[in-house]
Each structure stands twice: as structure tokens, then as C-alpha cells.
Write an enzyme that holds these catalytic residues in place. Structure first.
Site, PDB file in Angstrom:
ATOM      1  N   SER A  26      24.797  72.822  29.569  1.00 51.73           N
ATOM      2  CA  SER A  26      24.963  74.133  29.994  1.00 51.73           C
ATOM      3  C   SER A  26      23.555  74.518  30.636  1.00 51.73           C
ATOM      4  O   SER A  26      22.641  74.515  29.940  1.00 51.73           O
ATOM      5  CB  SER A  26      25.632  75.120  29.310  1.00 51.73           C
ATOM      6  OG  SER A  26      25.815  76.374  29.530  1.00 51.73           O
ATOM      7  N   LYS A  50      27.179  75.825  33.551  1.00 47.11           N
ATOM      8  CA  LYS A  50      26.463  77.152  33.348  1.00 47.11           C
ATOM      9  C   LYS A  50      26.922  78.356  32.662  1.00 47.11           C
ATOM     10  O   LYS A  50      28.562  78.542  32.768  1.00 47.11           O
ATOM     11  CB  LYS A  50      25.885  77.663  34.811  1.00 47.11           C
ATOM     12  CG  LYS A  50      24.961  78.783  34.841  1.00 47.11           C
ATOM     13  CD  LYS A  50      23.719  78.955  34.374  1.00 47.11           C
ATOM     14  CE  LYS A  50      22.941  80.073  34.096  1.00 47.11           C
ATOM     15  NZ  LYS A  50      21.770  79.823  33.304  1.00 47.11           N
ATOM     16  N   ASN A  74      12.193  78.845  29.585  1.00 46.19           N
ATOM     17  CA  ASN A  74      13.015  79.513  30.672  1.00 46.19           C
ATOM     18  C   ASN A  74      13.426  81.115  30.303  1.00 46.19           C
ATOM     19  O   ASN A  74      13.783  81.292  28.830  1.00 46.19           O
ATOM     20  CB  ASN A  74      14.165  78.592  30.905  1.00 46.19           C
ATOM     21  CG  ASN A  74      15.570  79.138  30.275  1.00 46.19           C
ATOM     22  OD1 ASN A  74      16.095  80.053  30.554  1.00 46.19           O
ATOM     23  ND2 ASN A  74      15.649  78.157  29.256  1.00 46.19           N
ATOM     24  N   GLY A  77      18.189  84.214  31.974  1.00 45.01           N
ATOM     25  CA  GLY A  77      19.083  85.607  31.528  1.00 45.01           C
ATOM     26  C   GLY A  77      20.581  85.438  32.040  1.00 45.01           C
ATOM     27  O   GLY A  77      20.975  86.535  32.539  1.00 45.01           O
ATOM     28  N   LEU A  78      21.079  84.267  31.936  1.00 40.30           N
ATOM     29  CA  LEU A  78      22.380  83.897  32.320  1.00 40.30           C
ATOM     30  C   LEU A  78      22.943  84.464  33.603  1.00 40.30           C
ATOM     31  O   LEU A  78      24.021  85.013  33.646  1.00 40.30           O
ATOM     32  CB  LEU A  78      23.322  84.641  31.164  1.00 40.30           C
ATOM     33  CG  LEU A  78      23.775  84.034  30.003  1.00 40.30           C
ATOM     34  CD1 LEU A  78      24.842  84.765  28.952  1.00 40.30           C
ATOM     35  CD2 LEU A  78      24.277  82.541  30.431  1.00 40.30           C
ATOM     36  N   CYS A 134      22.440  82.474  23.279  1.00 41.79           N
ATOM     37  CA  CYS A 134      20.973  82.546  24.241  1.00 41.79           C
ATOM     38  C   CYS A 134      20.150  83.540  24.005  1.00 41.79           C
ATOM     39  O   CYS A 134      20.337  84.720  23.688  1.00 41.79           O
ATOM     40  CB  CYS A 134      22.015  83.194  25.662  1.00 41.79           C
ATOM     41  SG  CYS A 134      20.897  83.438  27.000  1.00 41.79           S
ATOM     42  N   VAL A 195      21.411  72.339  19.108  1.00 44.54           N
ATOM     43  CA  VAL A 195      20.908  73.678  19.328  1.00 44.54           C
ATOM     44  C   VAL A 195      20.810  74.094  20.606  1.00 44.54           C
ATOM     45  O   VAL A 195      20.305  73.439  21.688  1.00 44.54           O
ATOM     46  CB  VAL A 195      19.529  74.012  18.403  1.00 44.54           C
ATOM     47  CG1 VAL A 195      19.901  73.738  17.006  1.00 44.54           C
ATOM     48  CG2 VAL A 195      18.488  73.146  19.089  1.00 44.54           C
ATOM     49  N   GLY A 247      19.265  68.807  22.211  1.00 44.94           N
ATOM     50  CA  GLY A 247      17.836  69.305  22.117  1.00 44.94           C
ATOM     51  C   GLY A 247      16.904  68.100  22.342  1.00 44.94           C
ATOM     52  O   GLY A 247      16.600  67.523  21.502  1.00 44.94           O
ATOM     53  N   GLY A 248      16.171  68.448  23.725  1.00 44.98           N
ATOM     54  CA  GLY A 248      15.203  67.362  24.078  1.00 44.98           C
ATOM     55  C   GLY A 248      15.559  66.077  24.081  1.00 44.98           C
ATOM     56  O   GLY A 248      14.495  65.106  24.192  1.00 44.98           O
TER      57      GLY A 248
END
Lengths: 305, 234
Positions: A26, A50, A74, A77-78, A134, A195, A247-248
Site C-alpha cells: 500500500s 493506496k 515519508n 498523510g494518507l 499510519c 510492519v 519492510g525493506g
């Protein structure tokens, strides 16, 4: 160059059939159309949209991205069109393409989450990913995912109103991520994803001010992988429900590590910014690894550590 | 991967890099460029400076980690280009001015080259403002009907906007805003190319969102070229 990938890569996750374990995460793939112009994303297992909220959000002001060694922070802010515009403008494409579509839902209040999930539950979508993690919202968002009690409450309320497979996306800021995971499982989650980004910050030393308007932002990318991997491992030891590791992940080797740590599926996020073809290249690498090692099912290597 | 043909310092910290290959692109579009593996994470968006049959060139200024790496690349070394992205400048006709401030010259050379070949172009004047030293003067001189160079002042004060039907511009925010104010009440239409930090370059990450009169816009995908009146108040 339509590759045929092995059936061995198939994954049943909470009753949903994924062609393979690769999911676009997402916030890094929009609603699929842009990356589908780069390569055929139907080759992948799934896509998580998203983050969507009940009403349109224009997102955070000020700097939205900052680099750090092997990572990015980042503060989007959605920003999103809101659930109704999503249905009008984006859903058609997601319905047409052949991959598991996962609708990621965020919000500031429990009421907003409930109303959004009610709308989504009427749609032809495959799965809900409940974003209670978030870090870029002033209200709500991650605060639901810090304590086991609040995470259980929101999961229980959402479970009551939807029959769609429900995955809860966890925050690395959780006081005890295994406890939060267990609480979500107990409250009826069908799966977990973890995560989300790590709450982080940067300071502009010339201006003597934080780089981000919100002071804190979300760190992602290769820099967080070892910690995220550890969290996935811990949670997989604790719960029965399946886990999407995120995660990465930026190489197929990373994906294999997550699977060995216990993840049934993996999400590719920041790597899409390193290389728009990352999802496909990781899938190819994984396919070769399965062939070379004569792996017949993901369960042969999943959670072996 | 593509091979670097040349990578030359034009002025202090300002470089022109030429890369071998047959690339697509229109004036005002950009490529996402990297010459490293995973660190820094992001590619750098650079607009196309010029495009020839077997090469593409980019003008850039050393600002941070990425552009420092670019500046150290030698001919025959390789870089990775993804693109072209963005909408690009429209094919305007009539009396046209290009107005650039500093590194804002980057997309204007290809704009000039392209417009020169347009039927219906009546004149093409180029205005370039620099803080200390001019660069690429000879190149721009070749394509301009009139080239105006300003060093240390305000290039927007050197243009009479009523002489033009269209002004294509790129440069610092304050310069572009000053130009928009100057064109108030004039017939000249302004198209500006905006620079913003980007992550994906293709419209998925929402890092480069910019407020406009039409609501939020994505600089990478909806732009980077916009009608001046959509971005700044006239």
C-alpha cells in the site's frame, strides 16, 4: 515476455488463493495502473491499494520525503480520493485485472473506519487490509495499533460488519507487537501484515527546524529490513493466523528470508521506487530459487527458522 | 543500463551529461536516473536537456548525494535511465519566449530545438538569468532569434511580455511567480515547469503533490508543465 511461473509458488492465505507470494504494498503502487504500464502486474500475487479513507484527504503540507542511508522517510498523510471516488475512478481497473486486490483502509475515528468498511464490503474486492499503523496522521491511524486493547477493539468492531477476509496491518511502534498481533487474532482477524513504517525524524540544522511539518515521518526501505524481519519472526511464533511480511524487501533473497521467518506472503513497497520492475524481478528470483532447490510448496521453507 | 559519452563541468557544480542510446522523449519531459544500487534509495528526476538520434543529455547541478555521484562518473561508465515521464511543454506557435532562471535552463534547450521546427513559429526569443556566471550561452544562441542573458539581476525585468503569445518558463519559484504577476492582463500565456522532490516519478507515491486551483496535482504525472494561472494566482 509472459513468464509462466511455477504452481509451487501458489499460496492459500485465509482462504484466498494467491498465484504467488508477491504483493505490491500500500502506498507504493497507487491503484495499479501506473505500474501496469511498466509491466504486467497480473503476474504478481496481489496488490494493496493506496490507503483509503471515508472522505477525500489532501495529505500533509511541507516536505513529504527525505532520504536517509538506505531508507526514505515519508510524510504523505494518507492523501487519497476518498472511498467513493475510488469506486468511481479506480475500482473498474482492479476488478478487471487478475490478481488479488486488497483494499487498504485508514481513518481517524472508529466511526470512519466502520463506515468505510461497510461501503467496501458491498464491492467485488478480495480482501481488506485494515491500516491501524499510519504514523502520519495527527489523529487516529497508528494510535489504534499501539496497544493490544485498542487494536482488539477496532478489529472486533470491523469483524462484526464484514465477511471479507480481514488483514490487520500492524505498527512497529506497538508496545509489544506480538501482544497486538494476538489481540487482533482473538478479535477475528483472518491475517496480519507487518510492519508499517517506523516513526522517525530528521532535523534541518540550518533552519533549526524539523524537516517535516508533522515533526515525525515514516521510515521505510532497506534500512529497516533487519528489524522488520525480527518483528515478523516474533509475531509468526506467537500467532496461528497467516502473516504478510513487509519492510525493506528489495531482492528475492530478502523475500526468502521473510518466508523462512514465517511469512506466507511478502509485500514490496519502497523497492518499487528503487526500480519500478522490482515486484517482477523479485518474483523471478523467487521462482528460480524454488526451481533450483526443488521446493514444491512454500510451506516447505515457511517458518523454518 | 546506458553508457556515458561525456560528463562535463560547465560552471562551478553544474554539469552536462551525455548518454549513449536511442531514447524517447519530448520537451519538458524527464527521466528518473540512478548510477547506484540501493543507496541512495531514490532515483533523481532530471529533465531532458537535448535529444539526438543516438544520445540524450541532461543538465544538472550538484546538490546532494545523488548528483555528487553523477558528477564523478566518467565516460564509458554506466547509468540507469527510466522514463520518459511527465507531460512536457505544449507545441505552441506564434511569438514565443523561453525564460529560464539558473538550472531552469535545463528543459528549455530541447523546447527551443523542438519549437524551431514548428510551422507557424513567428519568433523564438530566449531569456536566461544567472546568479554569477552564464553557461551554455553559445548553444542557446544557435537556436534563439534573440538571446538575452542577465547575470545577478532579475531576468523577469528584461522581458516585455506583451511581445509574446506564449512564454515557457522554468526556474526558481520567485522568478516564475514574478513572471505570472507581470503577465496579468496581458495576452501572453505562461506554461511553467515545476521542480519537486519525487520518489516514483510516475504518479503512485504522492510525494510531489502540489496545490493548484484545480485541487491537488501530481507534479510528475499531471505535470511537470502547467498553465501558470493554474498554479499561482494571477
Amino acid at each position: 515476455m509472459m513468464n509462466k511461473f511455477n504452481d509451487q509458488l501458489r499460496v492459500d492465505f485465509a482462504g484466498v488463493n494467491f498465484k504467488n507470494p508477491i504483493i505490491l504494498s500500500s502506498g507504493t503502487a497507487g491503484f495499479g495502473q501506473e505500474l501496469n504500464d511498466v509491466y504486467n502486474i497480473e503476474l504478481l500475487g496481489g496488490l494493496s491499494t493506496k490507503g483509503l479513507t471515508l472522505r477525500q484527504r489532501s495529505g500533509n503540507v511541507g516536505t513529504r520525503i527525505w532520504e536517509t542511508p538506505a531508507g526514505i522517510m515519508n510524510s504523505i498523510g494518507l492523501e487519497n480520493p476518498g472511498i467513493r471516488k475510488f469506486i468511481e475512478q479506480e475500482l473498474d481497473f482492479l476488478e478487471k485485472i487478475d490478481l488479488v486486490n486488497i483494499v487498504n483502509i485508514g481513518g481517524s475515528t472508529l466511526e470512519d473506519y466502520i463506515e468505510t468498511v461497510k461501503i467496501v464490503s458491498e464491492l467485488k474486492v478480495d480482501m481488506i487490509e485494515l491500516n491501524i499503523s499510519c504514523p502520519n496522521l495527527k489523529k487516529g491511524g497508528m494510535s489504534f495499533g499501539i496497544k493490544a486493547k485498542t487494536a482488539a477493539k477496532i478489529t472486533r468492531e470491523i469483524r462484526k460488519i464484514t465477511d471479507l477476509p480481514l488483514v490487520v496491518k500492524l505498527s512497529p511502534q506497538a508496545r509489544n507487537i506480538s501482544e497486538v498481533a494476538l489481540a487482533c487474532q482473538g478479535a477475528g482477524a483472518d491475517g496480519l501484515s507487518l510492519v508499517n513504517t517506523f516513526k522517525a525524524m530528521a532535523i534541518d540544522i540550518e533552519a533549526k527546524k524539523p524537516v517535516f511539518e508533522n515533526i515525525y515521518a515514516g521510515l521505510s526501505g532497506p534500512a529497516i529490513k533487519p528489524i522488520a524481519l525480527r518483528m515478523v519472526h516474533e509475531v509468526c511464533q506467537a500467532v496461528e493466523i497467516p502473516v504478510m511480511g513487509v519492510g525493506g524487501i528489495s531482492s528475492w533473497q530478502d523475500a526468502v528470508e521473510y518466508i523462512m521467518a514465517g511469512a506466507s506472503l511478502v509485500q514490496i513497497g519502497t523497492a518499487n521506487f528503487i526500480n519500478p520492475r522490482a515486484g517482477l524481478e523479485i518474483l523471478k528470483g523467487l521462482n528460480n530459487y524454488f526451481e533450483k532447490n526443488k521446493i514444491e510448496s512454500i510451506n516447505q521453507i515457511r517458518g523454518i527458522i | 543500463m546506458a553508457e556515458i559519452i561525456s560528463n562535463v563541468q560547465l560552471s562551478r557544480g553544474i554539469y552536462l551529461m551525455k548518454v549513449r542510446g536511442q531514447f524517447q522523449g519530448k520537451m519538458g519531459q524527464f527521466y528518473m536516473i540512478r548510477a547506484w544500487d540501493k543507496d541512495p534509495v531514490l532515483s533523481r528526476p532530471l529533465s531532458i536537456y537535448s535529444l539526438e538520434e543516438n544520445s540524450i543529455s541532461f543538465l544538472y547541478q550538484v546538490k546532494g548525494k545523488g548528483t555528487t555521484i553523477f558528477s564523478k562518473l566518467n565516460p564509458k561508465e554506466e547509468i540507469k535511465l527510466v522514463g520518459p515521464y511527465g507531460n512536457g511543454f505544449p507545441l505552441v506557435k506564434g511569438r514565443v519566449a523561453l525564460l529560464g532562471g539558473g538550472m531552469g535552463a535545463a528543459p528549455l534547450y530541447l523546447a527551443g530545438q523542438t519549437l524551431k521546427q514548428q510551422k507557424g513559429l513567428e519568433k523564438l526569443d530566449i531569456y536566461l538569468g544567472f546568479q554569477k556566471r552564464a553557461f551554455l550561452k553559445n548553444e542557446f544562441n544557435k537556436i534563439a532569434d534573440r538571446l538575452v542573458i542577465d547575470i545577478g539581476g532579475l531576468i523577469t525585468e528584461r522581458i516585455e511580455v506583451d511581445q509574446y503569445d506564449y512564454i515557457l518558463t522554468c526556474g526558481p519559484d520567485a522568478m516564475m511567480q514574478a513572471l505570472i504577476r507581470k503577465t496579468e492582463g496581458s495576452k501572453a500565456k505562461v506554461y511553467l515547469s515545476i521542480e519537486k522532490r519525487m520518489a516514483c516519478g510516475m504518479g503512485t507515491c504522492l510525494v510531489c503533490t502540489c496545490k493548484s486551483r484545480k485541487g491537488n496535482i501530481k507534479v510528475c504525472k499531471d505535470g511537470p508543465v502547467f498553465r501558470g494561472s493554474d498554479i499561482y494566482d494571477e
